[in-house]
Design a protein around this motif. Structure first.
Motif, short mmCIF file in Angstrom:
data_model
loop_
_atom_site.label_atom_id
_atom_site.label_comp_id
_atom_site.label_asym_id
_atom_site.label_seq_id
_atom_site.Cartn_x
_atom_site.Cartn_y
_atom_site.Cartn_z
N GLU A 163 0.83 -1.09 -0.09
CA GLU A 163 0.16 -0.16 0.06
C GLU A 163 1.06 1.17 -0.21
O GLU A 163 1.78 1.35 0.48
CB GLU A 163 -1.04 0.09 1.18
CG GLU A 163 -2.05 0.97 1.26
CD GLU A 163 -2.90 0.89 2.48
OE1 GLU A 163 -4.11 1.60 2.43
OE2 GLU A 163 -2.88 0.12 3.24
N GLY A 164 0.35 2.34 -0.91
CA GLY A 164 1.09 3.54 -0.62
C GLY A 164 0.14 4.78 -0.30
O GLY A 164 -1.12 4.45 -0.32
N TYR A 165 0.72 6.00 -0.32
CA TYR A 165 -0.08 7.00 -0.07
C TYR A 165 0.54 8.07 -0.99
O TYR A 165 1.84 8.48 -0.86
CB TYR A 165 0.01 7.31 1.44
CG TYR A 165 -0.30 8.68 1.66
CD1 TYR A 165 -1.97 9.01 1.97
CD2 TYR A 165 0.22 10.06 1.86
CE1 TYR A 165 -2.40 10.09 2.44
CE2 TYR A 165 -0.29 11.16 2.29
CZ TYR A 165 -1.55 11.25 2.40
OH TYR A 165 -2.26 12.35 3.11
N GLY A 166 -0.40 9.04 -1.49
CA GLY A 166 -0.01 9.96 -2.18
C GLY A 166 -1.20 11.04 -2.81
O GLY A 166 -2.40 10.56 -2.66
N MET A 167 -0.88 12.06 -3.27
CA MET A 167 -1.86 12.83 -3.59
C MET A 167 -1.67 13.52 -4.91
O MET A 167 -0.57 13.51 -5.23
CB MET A 167 -2.13 14.27 -2.65
CG MET A 167 -2.45 13.84 -1.23
SD MET A 167 -2.14 15.16 -0.28
CE MET A 167 -3.43 16.25 -0.75
N THR A 168 -2.56 14.36 -5.65
CA THR A 168 -2.15 14.88 -7.04
C THR A 168 -1.21 16.07 -6.70
O THR A 168 -0.40 16.11 -7.43
CB THR A 168 -3.72 15.50 -7.21
OG1 THR A 168 -4.78 14.46 -7.64
CG2 THR A 168 -3.51 16.16 -8.83
N GLU A 169 -1.42 16.60 -5.58
CA GLU A 169 -0.46 17.71 -5.00
C GLU A 169 1.05 17.32 -4.88
O GLU A 169 1.96 18.25 -5.19
CB GLU A 169 -1.04 18.49 -4.11
CG GLU A 169 -2.15 19.28 -4.29
CD GLU A 169 -3.60 18.40 -4.11
OE1 GLU A 169 -4.45 19.08 -4.18
OE2 GLU A 169 -3.37 17.06 -4.08
N ASN A 170 1.27 15.73 -4.98
CA ASN A 170 2.66 15.40 -4.66
C ASN A 170 2.97 14.44 -5.83
O ASN A 170 3.78 13.48 -5.64
CB ASN A 170 3.22 15.03 -3.23
CG ASN A 170 2.21 13.99 -2.62
OD1 ASN A 170 1.69 13.16 -3.20
ND2 ASN A 170 2.11 14.16 -1.21
N CYS A 171 2.14 14.48 -6.90
CA CYS A 171 2.35 13.69 -8.00
C CYS A 171 2.11 12.17 -7.49
O CYS A 171 2.79 11.19 -7.96
CB CYS A 171 3.64 13.86 -8.62
SG CYS A 171 4.18 15.31 -9.38
N GLY A 172 1.10 11.87 -6.68
CA GLY A 172 1.01 10.67 -5.96
C GLY A 172 2.23 9.71 -5.37
O GLY A 172 1.78 8.61 -5.03
N THR A 173 2.89 10.57 -4.64
CA THR A 173 4.24 10.04 -4.30
C THR A 173 4.45 10.83 -3.03
O THR A 173 4.78 11.81 -2.68
CB THR A 173 5.22 10.24 -5.34
OG1 THR A 173 4.98 9.47 -6.54
CG2 THR A 173 6.83 9.40 -4.70
N SER A 174 4.35 9.85 -1.80
CA SER A 174 4.41 10.34 -0.47
C SER A 174 5.09 9.35 0.32
O SER A 174 6.36 9.51 0.76
CB SER A 174 3.45 11.02 -0.04
OG SER A 174 3.37 11.56 1.50
N THR A 175 4.24 8.18 0.58
CA THR A 175 4.83 7.10 1.50
C THR A 175 4.48 6.01 0.63
O THR A 175 3.77 5.76 -0.26
CB THR A 175 4.14 7.25 2.83
OG1 THR A 175 3.00 6.64 2.54
CG2 THR A 175 4.31 8.38 3.40
N LYS A 176 5.32 4.70 1.06
CA LYS A 176 4.99 3.44 0.25
C LYS A 176 5.62 2.45 1.24
O LYS A 176 6.81 2.39 1.65
CB LYS A 176 5.71 3.55 -1.16
CG LYS A 176 5.21 2.20 -1.98
CD LYS A 176 5.73 2.38 -3.21
CE LYS A 176 7.15 2.36 -3.63
NZ LYS A 176 7.37 2.01 -5.11
#
Length: 690
Positions: free
Chosen positions: A429-442
């Protein structure tokens, strides 16, 4: 090392699971935690050696596998009546895609140069379609010829499409045949639109009708073949991009208002791709299954990462009901997914295996044995049980999976653990938002205790938690710090397009993106999302509740297909609309009524939703989820309305990313919810009174 591994770095052996996120010394301040960075690669920037910095570099990296290697695939359409697709994938090579993107990019550049297109602040080009090879080819052309894409969800209604086109001044749009009449009818409201390019071939009859209709309203309509011929007649070289160059206006879902246009640069997207390549261990001839909307940042970055490694992308046939069939033909190694799909795989496997008799006994023993081995060693394979019990489950998605990812919404830890042992591949599972290009934690690969977390910080960014005093969350909480999750890095947006107010609310003066999600950081440096700062409401007795958190808790039940929590500040308790899973509803109704009811008997299921005994049984089931999830008394649902009329994008109650639009959902069931409140307070001690 093979060329497909150009930008991939694997984890050290052994993997240091205990240090997935590490605090940066000297960064802790009052009211917030220290800054946490990735425990292996630290913080990656565009200056990191070998890091990708533009979409052009991503495509060039993939091209190095060779122009004759297969790249984009689809199942050819055999007939429309009945609808039938070929039992194989047809592939376009890297060389073919390269030439087509040059033709499309040259045509677009030429038309903007002579003024046939444009007129706004930016050279924006729209894409409105389901996932298909043409979507990716057009997007690569836009990115490598200095233009800006505006991706529109295929399921969006005309009002939101009109807003996006106007807001970003789209003068050309590539779309599927079914959307062309909608665009032509909208012309008076979108006068800047000058060209529509059909991704589907136009028959002579269609071409005549649509061309004449288009000319009558000032829009040039053509298909891909015609458009590519324009560029082929005068080919231009791709434009060398820079990291700070804008490449996409990616619109957020818009649950409460108009969508916000996140301004994404080449550098932001490329660094996010680079971040996801760290630790990505896939076969050189692997394929990614494409079915999640490409207009969503999660799928977008996944496919760009696939492109960077020179692997293949196979597109689904367009019908979610054929997704399993598509996967069995493609046999993907990477299957990006979302909880609503993975929950279905889990439910189907459990219903098929957990049955009376020897078969059920073996199934339960296999689960017990594999879970014990995985939790003790991290190894989720088993020579005996995989062959005897789980081989059929693995074959459902093609039998060659190496990685399944889950994003966009929370997924229950039990579901993840089952999928890990049943599919015998890495499921993270991962976590991200549009605002960080879908890339935050994984999550890290094969982490035996990762389920329930979204992993540690990705190499592209650092994270921290800040106190949320109103909700009782602080960085000093024991045993783990808690607070609003913030992310910072070169993959985080600087601004929303034409929206200074929302920009200032989301990004602070130090460049931190405030996500609105409440998290805790565990002893391994992993993040667990536990609450939501936004969508907080106050009940009559003064207690605050986060309705999204509550919905996520109850939705962990396999019996729930959809659930919407509703509260009123003049009331002291919560209600919910529950759309039950038909298979589970039929089982409950059969048991309660003593009459056999099948999941296909729509009339009987509608009746079951109105049966007080069935409703009580379902409410008791939800109460168990509330206790399991640790909900406080005032956070629990006191009454429910059951319905088989689901929330959907089509009726305006869901966003294209399947988030509930709260005002519209309430409006849909206003009469039923108001009637439940009219029954009066059920009493603080009776959580299941109807």
């Amino acid at each position: 090392m093979p060329l497909v591994r150009d930008h991939v770095e694997l984890f050290p052996d052994p993997i240091p699971y205990s240090k997935q996120g590490v605090p940066v010394p000297g960064t802790q301040k009052p009211g917030q935690t220290a800054h946490y960075r990735n425990g292996v690669w630290g913080l990656v920037t565009r200056d990191t050696p070998n890091a990708l910095t533009t979409i052009t570099e991503i495509f060039d990296s993939g091209m190095r596998v060779g122009k004759d290697a297969p790249f984009l695939g689809h199942r050819p359409l055999i007939s429309t009546n009945p609808l039938k697709f070929a039992p194989y994938y047809e592939w376009q090579t890297w060389g073919q895609v390269d030439y087509r993107r040059r033709c499309i990019g040259s045509a677009l550049s030429g038309l903007f140069k002579i003024g046939k297109l444009g007129g706004g602040d930016l050279k924006t080009v729209g894409i409105w379609s389901i996932n298909r090879p043409e979507w990716q080819i057009v997007d690569i052309a836009i990115a490598t010829y200095g233009l800006v894409d505006v991706a529109i969800y295929d399921t969006l209604g005309k009002d939101v499409v009109e807003y996006m086109i106007n807001h970003s001044h789209v003068s050309a749009i590539f779309t599927s045949l079914d959307h062309i009449p909608t665009l032509l009818k909208l012309q008076p409201k979108i006068p800047m639109l000058k060209a529509i390019v059909s991704m589907d071939p136009l028959t002579p009859e269609m071409r005549k009708v649509l061309t004449e209709w288009g000319w009558s309203v000032g829009i040039h309509v053509m298909d891909m073949k015609e458009f590519e011929a324009i560029g082929e007649a005068k080919l231009l070289e791709p434009v060398r991009a820079t990291p700070d160059q804008l490449v996409s206006i990616c619109y957020t879902s818009g649950t409460t208002s108009n969508p916000k246009g996140a301004m994404l640069t080449h550098g932001m997207l490329a660094l996010s791709v680079q971040s996801n390549l760290y630790g990505l261990d896939l076969p050189e001839d692997g394929a990614t299954m494409s079915y999640l909307p490409l207009a969503h940042i999660y799928e977008r970055v996944t496919e760009l990462a696939t492109i960077a490694t020179g692997a293949r992308i196979g597109y689904f046939s367009g019908d979610p009901l054929r997704l399993i069939e598509d996967a069995q033909i493609l046999k993907p190694s990477l299957f990006p997914s979302v909880p609503r799909v993975l929950n279905r795989v889990y439910q189907a496997a459990m219903l098929a295996g957990d049955v009376p008799g020897l078969k059920g006994t073996l199934f339960r023993k296999a689960i017990e044995a594999k879970l014990a081995k995985m939790r003790a060693t991290g190894d989720n394979t088993h020579l005996f049980w995989d062959k005897l019990v789980f081989r059929k489950v693995q074959a459902v998605l093609g039998g060659k999976l190496r990685l399944v990812t889950s994003g966009s919404a929370p997924i229950h830890a039990e579901v993840l653990d089952f999928l890990k042992i049943a599919l015998a591949c890495d499921v993270c599972e991962g976590y991200g938002m549009t605002e960080n290009c879908g890339t935050s934690t994984k999550c890290w690969p094969f982490d035996p205790t990762a389920s329930g977390t979204v992993g540690g910080p990705q190499p592209a960014n650092e994270i921290k938690l800040i106190d949320v005093p109103a909700m009782g969350y602080t960085s000093e909480d024991k045993p783990r710090p808690r607070g609003e999750l913030c992310t910072r890095g070169e993959n985080v947006l600087k601004a929303y397009y034409k929206d200074e107010k929302n920009t200032q609310e989301a990004i602070d003066e130090e460049g931190w993106l405030h996500t609105g999600d409440v998290a805790e950081i565990d002893e391994c440096g992993r993040v667990r999302i536990i609450d939501r700062v936004k969508n907080i409401m106050k009940l009559a007795q003064g207690e605050y509740v986060a309705v999204e958190k509550i919905e996520n808790t109850y939705s962990s039940s396999a019996a729930v297909a959809q659930l919407f929590v509703h509260g009123d500040s003049l009331q002291s308790y919560l209600l919910a609309v529950v759309v039950p899973d038909p298979i589970h509803l039929s089982a409950i109704a059969s048991r309660v009524t003593g009459t056999k009811i099948t999941s296909e008997d729509a009339k009987a299921l509608v009746g079951a939703c109105k049966n007080p005994s069935v409703i009580k049984e379902f409410t008791d089931l939800l109460d168990k989820e509330a206790k399991k999830g640790g909900l406080k008394g005032f956070e629990t649902i006191k009454r429910i309305h059951m319905s088989l009329d689901p929330f959907s994008v089509e009726d305006g109650t869901l966003t294209p990313t399947f988030k509930i639009k709260r005002k519209d959902a309430y409006k849909k069931f206003k009469a039923e919810l108001d009637a439940l409140y009219a029954l009066g307070d059920p009493g603080a001690s009776s959580s299941s009174k109807l």
